[in-house]
Design a protein around this motif. Structure first.
Motif, PDB file in Angstrom:
ATOM      1  N   THR A  77     -22.353   7.385  31.978  1.00  0.00           N
ATOM      2  CA  THR A  77     -20.964   7.287  31.523  1.00  0.00           C
ATOM      3  C   THR A  77     -20.148   8.446  32.081  1.00  0.00           C
ATOM      4  OG1 THR A  77     -21.723   6.196  29.513  1.00  0.00           O
ATOM      5  CG2 THR A  77     -19.485   7.094  29.483  1.00  0.00           C
ATOM      6  N   MET A  78     -20.738   9.637  32.110  1.00  0.00           N
ATOM      7  CA  MET A  78     -20.034  10.812  32.623  1.00  0.00           C
ATOM      8  C   MET A  78     -19.656  10.617  34.079  1.00  0.00           C
ATOM      9  SD  MET A  78     -19.106  13.765  31.344  1.00  0.00           S
ATOM     10  CE  MET A  78     -17.547  13.590  32.143  1.00  0.00           C
ATOM     11  N   GLN A  79     -20.532   9.998  34.847  1.00  0.00           N
ATOM     12  CA  GLN A  79     -20.248   9.725  36.262  1.00  0.00           C
ATOM     13  C   GLN A  79     -18.961   8.929  36.400  1.00  0.00           C
ATOM     14  OE1 GLN A  79     -21.472  10.586  39.163  1.00  0.00           O
ATOM     15  NE2 GLN A  79     -20.489   9.091  40.483  1.00  0.00           N
ATOM     16  N   GLY A  80     -18.818   7.874  35.616  1.00  0.00           N
ATOM     17  CA  GLY A  80     -17.609   7.054  35.684  1.00  0.00           C
ATOM     18  C   GLY A  80     -16.365   7.816  35.261  1.00  0.00           C
ATOM     19  N   VAL A  81     -16.497   8.633  34.236  1.00  0.00           N
ATOM     20  CA  VAL A  81     -15.364   9.434  33.771  1.00  0.00           C
ATOM     21  C   VAL A  81     -14.909  10.383  34.872  1.00  0.00           C
ATOM     22  CG1 VAL A  81     -14.677  11.248  32.131  1.00  0.00           C
ATOM     23  CG2 VAL A  81     -15.901   9.230  31.314  1.00  0.00           C
ATOM     24  N   VAL A  82     -15.848  11.079  35.489  1.00  0.00           N
ATOM     25  CA  VAL A  82     -15.501  12.039  36.541  1.00  0.00           C
ATOM     26  C   VAL A  82     -14.880  11.327  37.737  1.00  0.00           C
ATOM     27  CG1 VAL A  82     -16.455  13.688  38.217  1.00  0.00           C
ATOM     28  CG2 VAL A  82     -17.134  13.806  35.810  1.00  0.00           C
ATOM     29  N   VAL A  83     -15.440  10.204  38.132  1.00  0.00           N
ATOM     30  CA  VAL A  83     -14.881   9.456  39.265  1.00  0.00           C
ATOM     31  C   VAL A  83     -13.429   9.060  38.983  1.00  0.00           C
ATOM     32  CG1 VAL A  83     -15.042   7.242  40.500  1.00  0.00           C
ATOM     33  CG2 VAL A  83     -17.071   8.667  40.198  1.00  0.00           C
ATOM     34  N   ARG A  84     -13.154   8.589  37.780  1.00  0.00           N
ATOM     35  CA  ARG A  84     -11.781   8.196  37.451  1.00  0.00           C
ATOM     36  C   ARG A  84     -10.844   9.403  37.404  1.00  0.00           C
ATOM     37  NH1 ARG A  84     -14.890   4.430  35.121  1.00  0.00           N
ATOM     38  NH2 ARG A  84     -15.191   5.398  33.092  1.00  0.00           N
ATOM     39  N   LEU A  85     -11.336  10.532  36.883  1.00  0.00           N
ATOM     40  CA  LEU A  85     -10.496  11.729  36.853  1.00  0.00           C
ATOM     41  C   LEU A  85     -10.229  12.261  38.260  1.00  0.00           C
ATOM     42  CD1 LEU A  85     -11.984  13.558  33.730  1.00  0.00           C
ATOM     43  CD2 LEU A  85      -9.760  12.398  33.905  1.00  0.00           C
ATOM     44  N   ILE A  86     -11.220  12.155  39.137  1.00  0.00           N
ATOM     45  CA  ILE A  86     -11.014  12.545  40.541  1.00  0.00           C
ATOM     46  C   ILE A  86      -9.976  11.636  41.182  1.00  0.00           C
ATOM     47  CG2 ILE A  86     -12.089  12.595  42.829  1.00  0.00           C
ATOM     48  CD1 ILE A  86     -14.691  13.557  41.413  1.00  0.00           C
ATOM     49  N   SER A  87     -10.095  10.333  40.955  1.00  0.00           N
ATOM     50  CA  SER A  87      -9.160   9.383  41.572  1.00  0.00           C
ATOM     51  C   SER A  87      -7.726   9.593  41.095  1.00  0.00           C
ATOM     52  CB  SER A  87      -9.600   7.937  41.331  1.00  0.00           C
ATOM     53  OG  SER A  87      -9.373   7.567  39.988  1.00  0.00           O
ATOM     54  N   ARG A  88      -7.569  10.131  39.903  1.00  0.00           N
ATOM     55  CA  ARG A  88      -6.227  10.424  39.363  1.00  0.00           C
ATOM     56  C   ARG A  88      -5.721  11.793  39.811  1.00  0.00           C
ATOM     57  NH1 ARG A  88      -5.214   8.393  34.059  1.00  0.00           N
ATOM     58  NH2 ARG A  88      -3.102   9.107  34.460  1.00  0.00           N
ATOM     59  N   GLY A  89      -6.583  12.570  40.465  1.00  0.00           N
ATOM     60  CA  GLY A  89      -6.200  13.893  40.939  1.00  0.00           C
ATOM     61  C   GLY A  89      -6.215  14.957  39.858  1.00  0.00           C
ATOM     62  N   PHE A  90      -6.917  14.705  38.744  1.00  0.00           N
ATOM     63  CA  PHE A  90      -6.963  15.658  37.634  1.00  0.00           C
ATOM     64  C   PHE A  90      -8.093  16.680  37.778  1.00  0.00           C
ATOM     65  CE2 PHE A  90      -5.023  12.136  34.819  1.00  0.00           C
ATOM     66  CZ  PHE A  90      -3.748  12.461  35.264  1.00  0.00           C
TER      67      PHE A  90
END
Length: 150
Positions: A77-90
């Motif tokens: 789950t953490m992997q998906g969270v980090v990927v989405r935060l990276i894609s948002r530039g956060f």
């Protein structure tokens, strides 16, 4: 084998369903998650994404594994969270300068900005959740929850 009976001969309910702690904690969790989700929706964040950003703000860069541990999230789950935060530039992910075998997740300016923007809405959601408790009761609850979570 017949289920155990109470003193009146009725079948006893499984302890999980009689235990008020489990059902009450679940209900409070559902209410807290709903309030937090509603507060974060205008910022396009989920509660796990918020938790990850807050952890990075408080602790600084850390490995994805450590980030997941810090917010009690499983690695997948953490992997998906980090990927989405990276894609948002956060956040960004890059090599640890002290250990090139490791990557660190770091909060960047847009992540800091969304944290600052969403913080008042999150604070309101937390106040709404705890509104029925006095200040002393809120402090006591936080203490008890900390003890149960450890």
């Amino acid at each position: 084998m017949a289920p155990p009976e109470d003193q009146y001969g009725k079948p006893k309910e499984p302890s999980l369903y009689r235990e008020p702690l489990h059902s009450r904690v679940r209900r409070v969790h559902q209410r807290a998650t709903a309030l937090l989700s509603e507060a974060l929706a205008p910022f396009g964040l989920t509660p796990p994404q918020w938790a990850a950003l807050v952890a990075l703000q408080q602790s600084g860069p850390m490995s994805q594994i450590d980030l997941g541990r810090s917010i009690a999230m499983d690695p997948a789950t953490m992997q998906g969270v980090v990927v989405r935060l990276i894609s948002r530039g956060f956040v960004v992910r890059g090599p640890d300068l002290h250990d090139r075998r490791r990557n660190l997740v770091s909060l960047v300016q847009p992540g800091q900005e969304v944290l600052a923007a969403a913080a008042p809405a999150v604070a309101k959601a937390e106040r709404d959740l705890a509104a029925r408790l006095s200040a002393d009761e809120q402090d006591r609850l936080l203490d008890l929850l900390s003890r149960l979570a450890s």
